[in-house]
Write a protein that holds these residues in place. Structure first.
Motif, PDB file in Angstrom:
ATOM      1  N   UNK A 290      26.973  15.190 -10.571  1.00 30.70           N
ATOM      2  CA  UNK A 290      27.853  16.458 -10.252  1.00 30.70           C
ATOM      3  C   UNK A 290      28.400  16.506 -12.342  1.00 30.70           C
ATOM      4  N   UNK A 291      28.526  17.518 -12.529  1.00 39.15           N
ATOM      5  CA  UNK A 291      29.086  17.586 -14.004  1.00 39.15           C
ATOM      6  C   UNK A 291      30.627  18.106 -13.336  1.00 39.15           C
ATOM      7  N   UNK A 292      31.617  18.636 -14.354  1.00 35.27           N
ATOM      8  CA  UNK A 292      32.829  18.802 -14.687  1.00 35.27           C
ATOM      9  C   UNK A 292      32.541  20.763 -13.511  1.00 35.27           C
ATOM     10  N   UNK A 293      31.714  21.153 -13.126  1.00 36.99           N
ATOM     11  CA  UNK A 293      31.983  22.625 -12.257  1.00 36.99           C
ATOM     12  C   UNK A 293      31.648  21.944 -10.898  1.00 36.99           C
ATOM     13  N   UNK A 294      30.302  21.222 -10.524  1.00 38.71           N
ATOM     14  CA  UNK A 294      30.118  20.673  -9.636  1.00 38.71           C
ATOM     15  C   UNK A 294      28.909  20.184  -9.606  1.00 38.71           C
ATOM     16  N   UNK A 295      27.855  20.539  -8.642  1.00 43.78           N
ATOM     17  CA  UNK A 295      26.730  19.329  -8.722  1.00 43.78           C
ATOM     18  C   UNK A 295      25.926  20.461  -9.646  1.00 43.78           C
ATOM     19  N   UNK A 296      25.349  19.689 -10.881  1.00 40.06           N
ATOM     20  CA  UNK A 296      24.789  20.904 -11.701  1.00 40.06           C
ATOM     21  C   UNK A 296      22.805  20.160 -11.313  1.00 40.06           C
ATOM     22  N   UNK A 297      22.514  18.945 -10.317  1.00 41.04           N
ATOM     23  CA  UNK A 297      21.207  18.636 -10.347  1.00 41.04           C
ATOM     24  C   UNK A 297      21.262  17.507  -9.579  1.00 41.04           C
ATOM     25  N   UNK A 298      19.754  17.148  -9.239  1.00 40.94           N
ATOM     26  CA  UNK A 298      20.028  16.128  -7.966  1.00 40.94           C
ATOM     27  C   UNK A 298      19.447  14.609  -8.526  1.00 40.94           C
ATOM     28  N   UNK A 299      19.468  13.878  -8.423  1.00 41.48           N
ATOM     29  CA  UNK A 299      18.164  12.447  -8.387  1.00 41.48           C
ATOM     30  C   UNK A 299      17.726  11.893  -7.429  1.00 41.48           C
ATOM     31  N   UNK A 300      16.695  11.243  -7.554  1.00 41.99           N
ATOM     32  CA  UNK A 300      15.957  10.890  -5.840  1.00 41.99           C
ATOM     33  C   UNK A 300      15.077  10.216  -6.333  1.00 41.99           C
TER      34      UNK A 300
END
Length: 265
Positions: A210-220
């Motif tokens: 997440x960044x300030x605005x919401x989800x920006x990427x995913x990690x796995x």
């Protein structure tokens, strides 16, 4: 001026020219020229003022431009600011992620991956492999992950446009769709999602960034049923959760994690 990109055979030439003209107008804005008048744009592009004014009016209606405070010129509009912030956020997460991915691969002894949302699903942007293992399970950079992948489930759980998420989940039918909906609901509660490809025995666990605005990427993290069991959360899950939280904290988005996520940290 000639167009720099090839024309689509099935698109009206006027529509393509209008898009090209709009982009040329937007390119006139620079740090040393934050505001622009119709006469200035007309002179720069070699257009008459009436035509240029029509383009400006259309760009204002679309939210790409707006009037300056004194009303004498035009400045970038809210939509451009929003898109610019989004683009910077995506670049920021890609710039900040590599050391986190390296540390995660080392601690979990699994491959780690970062994905960004593409046209209709997560696209793998960065991968780090654990070189201490003789056999490595990985994923190709640029690969768009399927809708039932671990990282897709996380995106579907937290993306702002939930109507779009529902449409994407509707691409599956019957029991597969029900399983996906259940997995997405769990991801929304816990912050993590997993998947197991039975044919290849490959497993993966995904977490949101997440960044300030919401989800920006995913990690796995990616492994096999032996190296990464997905039935019960284990040490590698906690490594992933901690890494996702730390990266999100750097981006100012740690407050977006659900309450249940704290149990894994």
């Amino acid at each position: 001026m000639t167009e720099s990109s090839p024309k689509r055979a099935d698109a009206p030439q006027g529509d393509i020219q209008a898009v090209t003209r709009a982009s040329q107008i937007l390119e006139l804005f620079r740090p040393d020229r934050p505001a622009l008048t119709v006469p200035e744009a007309a002179a720069s592009l070699g257009l008459n003022r009436t035509t240029t004014h029509r383009y400006f009016a259309t760009l204002v209606s679309a939210g790409l431009l707006e009037r300056s405070r004194d009303g004498a010129a035009f400045v970038p509009g809210g939509l451009l600011v929003q898109l610019g912030a989004f683009a910077l956020g995506r670049r920021a997460v890609v710039d900040l992620a590599p050391p986190h991915l390296v540390a995660l691969a080392r601690s979990s002894r699994l491959s780690s991956a970062l994905s960004l949302w593409g046209a209709s699903g997560p696209v793998v942007a960065r991968v780090e492999e654990d070189n201490s293992n003789p056999v490595v399970v990985s994923v190709r950079i640029g690969h768009q992950l399927p809708v039932d992948s671990a990282q897709s489930k996380v995106y579907l759980a937290f993306m702002a446009d939930q109507l779009r998420a529902e449409r994407l989940m509707a691409s599956l039918a019957g029991s597969e769709r029900r399983k996906l909906v259940e997995s997405v609901d769990r991801a929304r509660e816990t912050g993590l999602a997993s998947t197991h490809i039975v044919d290849s025995d490959i497993t993966a666990v995904g977490a949101p960034i997440f960044d300030e605005s919401g989800i920006c990427a995913t990690m796995a993290i990616i492994g096999t049923a032996r190296t990464l069991p997905v039935d019960t959360p284990g040490p590698a899950w906690r490594d992933l959760a901690g890494t996702a939280y730390e990266l999100s904290k750097e981006l100012g988005g740690e407050h977006h994690f659900p309450e249940d996520f704290a149990a894994l940290l």
